[in-house]
Scaffold this motif. Structure first.
Motif, PDB file in Angstrom:
ATOM      1  N   PHE A 139     -16.038 -31.934  32.368  1.00 57.36           N
ATOM      2  CA  PHE A 139     -15.651 -33.339  32.483  1.00 57.36           C
ATOM      3  C   PHE A 139     -16.898 -34.187  32.644  1.00 57.36           C
ATOM      4  N   LEU A 140     -16.943 -35.259  31.857  1.00 54.95           N
ATOM      5  CA  LEU A 140     -18.045 -36.216  31.879  1.00 54.95           C
ATOM      6  C   LEU A 140     -17.429 -37.607  31.893  1.00 54.95           C
ATOM      7  N   ARG A 141     -17.940 -38.485  32.769  1.00 52.19           N
ATOM      8  CA  ARG A 141     -17.419 -39.855  32.836  1.00 52.19           C
ATOM      9  C   ARG A 141     -18.591 -40.821  32.730  1.00 52.19           C
ATOM     10  N   VAL A 142     -18.440 -41.849  31.903  1.00 52.33           N
ATOM     11  CA  VAL A 142     -19.483 -42.858  31.747  1.00 52.33           C
ATOM     12  C   VAL A 142     -18.870 -44.239  31.900  1.00 52.33           C
ATOM     13  N   ASP A 143     -19.672 -45.203  32.407  1.00 52.44           N
ATOM     14  CA  ASP A 143     -19.168 -46.562  32.564  1.00 52.44           C
ATOM     15  C   ASP A 143     -19.384 -47.353  31.280  1.00 52.44           C
ATOM     16  N   ASP A 144     -19.121 -48.665  31.333  1.00 55.93           N
ATOM     17  CA  ASP A 144     -19.197 -49.471  30.115  1.00 55.93           C
ATOM     18  C   ASP A 144     -20.620 -49.708  29.640  1.00 55.93           C
ATOM     19  N   HIS A 145     -21.608 -49.238  30.404  1.00 53.07           N
ATOM     20  CA  HIS A 145     -23.008 -49.297  29.963  1.00 53.07           C
ATOM     21  C   HIS A 145     -23.513 -47.924  29.515  1.00 53.07           C
ATOM     22  N   ILE A 214     -11.885 -37.746  24.036  1.00 56.41           N
ATOM     23  CA  ILE A 214     -12.420 -38.960  24.649  1.00 56.41           C
ATOM     24  C   ILE A 214     -11.264 -39.924  24.897  1.00 56.41           C
ATOM     25  N   TYR A 215     -11.187 -40.477  26.106  1.00 55.59           N
ATOM     26  CA  TYR A 215     -10.147 -41.474  26.392  1.00 55.59           C
ATOM     27  C   TYR A 215     -10.636 -42.413  27.491  1.00 55.59           C
ATOM     28  N   PHE A 216      -9.955 -43.535  27.615  1.00 55.86           N
ATOM     29  CA  PHE A 216     -10.355 -44.565  28.562  1.00 55.86           C
ATOM     30  C   PHE A 216      -9.494 -44.519  29.818  1.00 55.86           C
ATOM     31  N   VAL A 217     -10.142 -44.685  30.968  1.00 54.65           N
ATOM     32  CA  VAL A 217      -9.464 -44.870  32.247  1.00 54.65           C
ATOM     33  C   VAL A 217     -10.075 -46.117  32.873  1.00 54.65           C
ATOM     34  N   ASP A 218      -9.276 -47.175  32.936  1.00 51.19           N
ATOM     35  CA  ASP A 218      -9.782 -48.487  33.366  1.00 51.19           C
ATOM     36  C   ASP A 218     -10.952 -48.865  32.457  1.00 51.19           C
ATOM     37  N   ILE A 223     -14.711 -38.093  29.134  1.00 54.11           N
ATOM     38  CA  ILE A 223     -14.918 -37.120  28.061  1.00 54.11           C
ATOM     39  C   ILE A 223     -14.704 -35.734  28.653  1.00 54.11           C
ATOM     40  N   HIS A 224     -13.771 -34.999  28.116  1.00 55.57           N
ATOM     41  CA  HIS A 224     -13.689 -33.600  28.556  1.00 55.57           C
ATOM     42  C   HIS A 224     -13.811 -32.686  27.342  1.00 55.57           C
ATOM     43  N   PHE A 225     -14.466 -31.564  27.556  1.00 59.66           N
ATOM     44  CA  PHE A 225     -14.809 -30.680  26.455  1.00 59.66           C
ATOM     45  C   PHE A 225     -14.653 -29.231  26.898  1.00 59.66           C
ATOM     46  N   ARG A 226     -14.280 -28.396  25.940  1.00 62.89           N
ATOM     47  CA  ARG A 226     -14.118 -26.965  26.207  1.00 62.89           C
ATOM     48  C   ARG A 226     -14.862 -26.172  25.141  1.00 62.89           C
TER      49      ARG A 226
END
Length: 603
Positions: A139-145, A214-218, A223-226
């Motif tokens: 699991f990887l999470r990135v903000d709008d920047h 890839i999907y948006f939360v707020d 990004i989740h990958f296997r």
């Protein structure tokens, strides 16, 4: 006082007034009486200390200086009602003059339910975090920047980076190796269109295939990958086996039948006593010839089978000294090619993170190939250089060289599986090994002066991290494209440099199209002088996708300056050959000045 009475006595929030010196409660409203269970008389006999649990009374004493000041306060405390039940309240108090007393007006709100919900949310978040840290999915999470805000344990295991190196950094600063790949393109599309995406992508520094969602939360992108490498290997091996069986079946049906049928016929004549004494020698000669033909076909089949087993699979990736590997291969090859003198040239120590077995097998094949093109013996030079963070393995022979037709055939062998199968030199396998490391293979040759086969292996940040335990994310340097529009000449100059792949060529061409549309340029100078190696895997896309789009955008003339690299030049020629009858006027040049002169004359 009329307005005070309305706000105080009619309020649905518990309220009271207390003396800041004695802390005695001076007045209380009906909402407080109902909420706390005391009668009004009982309330007025108490101080604010009495509304606290015994263990919290000391806190009141500590707050006395602030209570007796003139500021408004909003805090959270614990209160207890008449039944002794303790609950959380949010308290707002501000100074007031009440019937001659310096006092404070208190407004409270029970936040027990809110605290319970917060506690449940915290518990849920804790459970979720535990799940994210124990799952096998990265699991990887990135903000709008595009700043990395989360990186779980599975991601650490699959990719190799500890989260402390990633959190708070831009994803493309951390993973420059992924720029211009399929992952980069789909990521940008998701950002631009605010759409979810599901796809597969190969990440060459770890030589793994990933299934990515890839999907948006707020406002954040998750990004989740296997790891699907094992499945991809199985699919590839299955397709290879099918192709192999098809070719072996073809060899059996078309090439083995003839010598076998001849042998059966000849031996049948002997068995039936149809051969005279003086004919035995001729029959023996025919049998020998058929046997040699059959042996040749069997060897061809064996070589085909062995070619498919020439390198290891994806998961055998490790840190190793490329210098030591090259030295060992040269020693082994010298023992096999005793009629050649192998000379090793190393310029600097090179550490590699990759598939050691397959790279060694590829180098063996290149040396075998060099020996083939110099049949009379002589020197073979094996060189290891580093060019712009790319390890370049080169094998140079001083033999007869390769004519243009054969060079074109080798070039097509790297782009066409059917042609590759006809080469019979293992170069297609070498190319495949290089591509798995995000590299490529090319040839430089002149008839009578020998040939140089080169394999490029780019270095990665993850490789540096694996070797040293730390990295500044600067190890990988991708290829480049500089665009410059000359309004006086109406010429858009595209200056390519470095080693390019299909993805980087696509990205660069899309930039050219966007800049041509923005400037309205109809004259394009495509300068490949700084291009190294080959971009053969992009030829089909450039001819079928890029040039039609360039034409439709209004371009009328394109001057193409050749790269000094033979394979890059062939890539250019093949691309242009695919554009037969194309409306845009295209000319090739050896230098930029001649190209600019032609474009200026075309205005």
């Amino acid at each position: 006082m009329a307005s005070f009475d309305i706000l105080f006595y009619e309020s649905h929030n518990p309220m009271w007034v207390f003396d800041i010196c004695t802390l005695a409660i001076l007045e209380v409203n009906n909402a407080a009486v109902e909420a706390y269970g005391y009668t009004k008389k009982e309330f007025l006999s108490k101080t604010i200390r009495d509304l606290r649990p015994p263990e919290d009374v000391e806190q009141v004493e500590l707050l006395l200086p602030e209570i007796r000041a003139t500021k408004t306060h909003l805090r959270e405390f614990r209160h207890k009602d008449k039944a002794g039940h303790v609950f959380h309240v949010e308290v707002m108090s501000y100074p007031i003059d009440f019937e001659g007393h310096e006092a404070r007006l208190v407004v409270t709100q029970n936040v027990e339910e809110k605290k319970a919900i917060a506690g449940e949310l915290e518990l849920t978040q804790t459970k979720l975090n535990r799940m994210l840290e124990t799952t096998s999915i990265g699991f990887l999470r990135v903000d709008d920047h595009s700043t990395i805000t989360y990186w779980n344990h599975a991601a650490e295991q699959m990719i190799g980076y500890d989260r402390k190196y990633l959190l708070g950094k831009n994803i493309w600063d951390v993973f420059p190796e992924a720029v211009d790949t399929n992952f980069y393109i789909r990521y940008q599309e998701a950002i631009e269109n605010r759409n979810n995406a599901e796809f597969e992508s190969y990440f060459w520094p770890v030589q793994k295939w990933f299934g990515v969602i890839i999907y948006f939360v707020d406002e954040e992108l998750v990004i989740h990958f296997r790891d699907i490498t094992e499945t991809k290997i199985y699919e590839e091996e299955l397709l290879k086996k099918i192709d192999q069986l098809k070719e072996i079946s073809y060899l059996n049906s078309h090439y083995i039948r003839k010598p076998v049928a001849s042998l059966l016929g000849l031996t049948g004549l002997i068995n039936q006593d149809l051969v005279e004494g003086n004919e035995y020698k001729d029959i023996a000669g025919h049998i020998h010839e058929c046997s040699r033909e059959l042996d040749h076909v069997v060897r061809r089949i064996n070589n085909k089978v062995n070619d498919e087993m020439g390198y290891a699979v994806y998961d055998q990736i490790q840190n190793f000294s490329l210098n030591h590997l090259v030295e060992n291969v040269v020693v082994e090859a010298s023992a096999f090619h005793k009629d050649h003198r192998l000379i090793l040239k190393n310029n600097e120590e090179v550490l590699c993170y990759g598939n050691k077995h397959s790279i060694g097998a590829a180098l063996h094949r290149l040396i075998d190939n060099a020996a083939k093109f110099s049949p009379d013996g002589g020197d073979i030079e094996v060189c290891l250089d580093v060019v712009k963070h790319n390890a370049i393995l080169s094998v140079h022979d001083f033999g007869v060289g390769i004519d243009k037709a054969t060079l074109n055939r080798i070039f097509m062998g790297f782009t066409n599986k059917k042609t590759a199968a006809q080469l019979g030199t293992g170069l297609a396998t070498v190319s495949d090994i290089a591509h798995r490391h995000n590299g490529n293979v090319w040839v430089e040759s002149k008839p009578g002066k020998g040939s140089t086969f080169s394999m490029r292996l780019p270095m990665s940040n993850i490789g540096v991290y694996k070797q040293a335990g730390t990295t500044d994310f600067s190890a990988y340097q991708g290829p480049g494209l500089d665009l410059n529009y000359l309004p006086d000449d109406d010429v858009l100059i595209a200056n390519w440099h470095g080693f390019h792949t299909l993805h980087t060529v696509k990205t660069g061409c899309l930039r050219i199209l966007a800049e041509a549309a923005n400037t309205g340029a109809k004259l394009i100078l495509n300068d490949n002088t700084g291009v190294a190696g080959t971009w053969n895997d992009a030829v089909e896309w450039v001819s079928s996708e890029f040039f039609p789009s360039l034409r439709d955008g209004g371009a009328t003339h394109l001057a193409w300056v050749y790269s000094p690299s033979t394979f890059s030049r062939i890539s250019t020629d093949v691309t242009i050959a695919n554009l037969d009858g194309f409306e845009v006027d295209i000319q090739t040049f050896e230098n930029r000045d001649a190209a600019m002169t032609w474009l200026r004359d075309a205005r």
